[in-house]
Write an enzyme that holds these catalytic residues in place. Structure first.
Site, short mmCIF file in Angstrom:
data_model
loop_
_atom_site.label_atom_id
_atom_site.label_comp_id
_atom_site.label_asym_id
_atom_site.label_seq_id
_atom_site.Cartn_x
_atom_site.Cartn_y
_atom_site.Cartn_z
N ASN A 12 6.94 -3.77 0.86
CA ASN A 12 8.17 -4.45 0.45
C ASN A 12 8.49 -3.93 -0.95
OD1 ASN A 12 10.18 -6.18 -0.32
ND2 ASN A 12 8.89 -8.01 -0.45
N LYS A 14 11.04 -4.52 -2.71
CA LYS A 14 11.84 -5.47 -3.51
C LYS A 14 12.99 -4.71 -4.18
CE LYS A 14 7.67 -8.17 -3.83
NZ LYS A 14 6.92 -9.20 -4.48
N HIS A 99 11.59 -14.23 2.67
CA HIS A 99 10.60 -13.92 1.64
C HIS A 99 10.64 -15.01 0.56
CE1 HIS A 99 8.63 -12.02 -1.77
NE2 HIS A 99 7.98 -11.31 -0.87
N GLU A 101 10.65 -14.92 -2.53
CA GLU A 101 11.58 -14.70 -3.65
C GLU A 101 13.01 -15.08 -3.26
OE1 GLU A 101 10.29 -10.69 -4.44
OE2 GLU A 101 8.38 -11.53 -5.10
N GLU A 172 2.34 -15.36 3.16
CA GLU A 172 2.24 -14.91 1.78
C GLU A 172 2.17 -16.11 0.84
OE1 GLU A 172 3.95 -10.68 1.23
OE2 GLU A 172 5.57 -12.11 1.06
N GLY A 178 2.14 -10.80 -6.48
CA GLY A 178 2.36 -10.13 -7.77
C GLY A 178 1.46 -10.62 -8.88
N SER A 217 -0.74 -9.59 -3.34
CA SER A 217 -1.69 -8.77 -4.09
C SER A 217 -2.64 -7.98 -3.21
CB SER A 217 -2.47 -9.64 -5.09
OG SER A 217 -1.59 -10.17 -6.06
P1 PGA Z 1 2.56 -8.06 -3.98
O1 PGA Z 1 3.86 -8.59 -3.20
O2 PGA Z 1 1.78 -7.22 -2.98
O3 PGA Z 1 3.07 -7.25 -5.13
O4 PGA Z 1 1.78 -9.25 -4.38
C1 PGA Z 1 3.81 -8.99 -1.87
C2 PGA Z 1 5.16 -9.46 -1.40
O5 PGA Z 1 5.87 -10.13 -2.15
O6 PGA Z 1 5.56 -9.17 -0.25
#
Ligand code: PGA
Length: 256
Positions: A12, A14, A99, A101, A172, A178, A217
């Site tokens: 992803n 983003k 997601h 976010e 997630e 992150g 992560s």
């Molecule tokens: P990350 O993000 O691997 O940077 O923690 C995962 C995601 O938001 O899909």
């Protein structure tokens, strides 16, 4: 480790990477001799503006390309949104929905996320549907209630069932995204097993073929241990999917 029959590694990106950076990513992946295999579903959810460029390059390597969001209506007064027909027009058939976010910063709710997923499945898309609890909810022991609330509106699909070829779930935990603090393989497996049993019970049919991806992560360092768990069928990867060498490592680990 015995290879699983089918593993899914999706990045992803983003809101990262410009057009030239996208080209560089694929140049490096090609130079690194990335190879797709039948047991691996490797893909990247890229920013809307990079979809066509990434698809042209990804197709040559066997890397699928998907959008990070799409609207439930096929057209209309929805400024800033992208519709299913617009994605199909540029040959995009994969989409990430709900997601955290989107939920955290853009007002996505349980209902709107499910509405998008249901409409896009109807339009023939492959949908990866994200769910997850935040830190406060985990600490208050509310993880399962939160996940249930996020999954519940999908019940509208009960009559049609969940097609494992076109629908998957990404668990997630928001506290792991992150932060460098991945859930442990045991924590992730426990939650994945619960999700699968909830789906089996609620949909009244086995969902053993449905892929459940873990995200939060994930790196080449922790992926192997996560994939050893029976209910973890792949990973959704943010940061570590932005570099061609680590994306390649993730795919190689998934196949090992
Ligand atoms: P990350 O993000 O691997 O940077 O923690 C995962 C995601 O938001 O899909």
């Amino acid at each position: 480790m015995t290879p699983k029959k089918y593993v899914r590694i999706w990045g992803n990106w983003k809101m990262n990477l410009t057009g030239p950076e996208t080209d560089q990513f694929f140049d490096s992946l090609t130079a690194l001799k990335f190879e797709s295999r039948a047991e691996l579903d490797a893909g990247l959810f890229v920013p809307t503006l990079q979809l066509e460029r990434a698809l042209a390059r990804g197709m040559k390597l066997g890397v699928n390309i998907g959008a990070q969001n799409a609207h439930w209506e096929k057209s209309g007064a929805f400024t800033g949104e992208t519709s299913g027909p617009q994605l199909l027009d540029v040959k995009i058939r994969h989409v990430l929905i709900g997601h955290s976010e989107r939920r955290q910063f853009f007002g996505e709710t349980e209902e709107t996320a499910a509405r998008r997923a249901i409409s896009l499945l109807d339009q023939g898309f492959h949908v990866l549907f994200c769910i997850g609890e935040n830190r406060t909810e985990r600490e208050a022991n509310q993880t399962l209630q939160v996940l249930e609330k996020q999954l519940m509106p999908l019940l509208a699909l009960k009559g049609k069932g969940l097609d494992p070829a076109r629908f998957g779930i990404a668990y997630e935990p928001v506290w792991a995204i992150g932060t460098g603090l991945s859930a442990t393989p045991e924590q992730a497996e426990e939650t994945h097993a619960w999700i699968r049993s909830w789906l089996d019970k609620t949909f009244g049919a086995s969902t053993s073929a449905l892929s459940l991806l873990y995200g939060g992560s994930v790196t080449p360092q922790n992926l192997g241990a996560l994939l050893k768990k029976p209910n973890i069928n792949g990973a959704l990867v943010g940061g570590a999917s932005l570099k061609p060498d680590s994306f390649l490592s993730l795919c190689q680990i998934a196949l090992s």
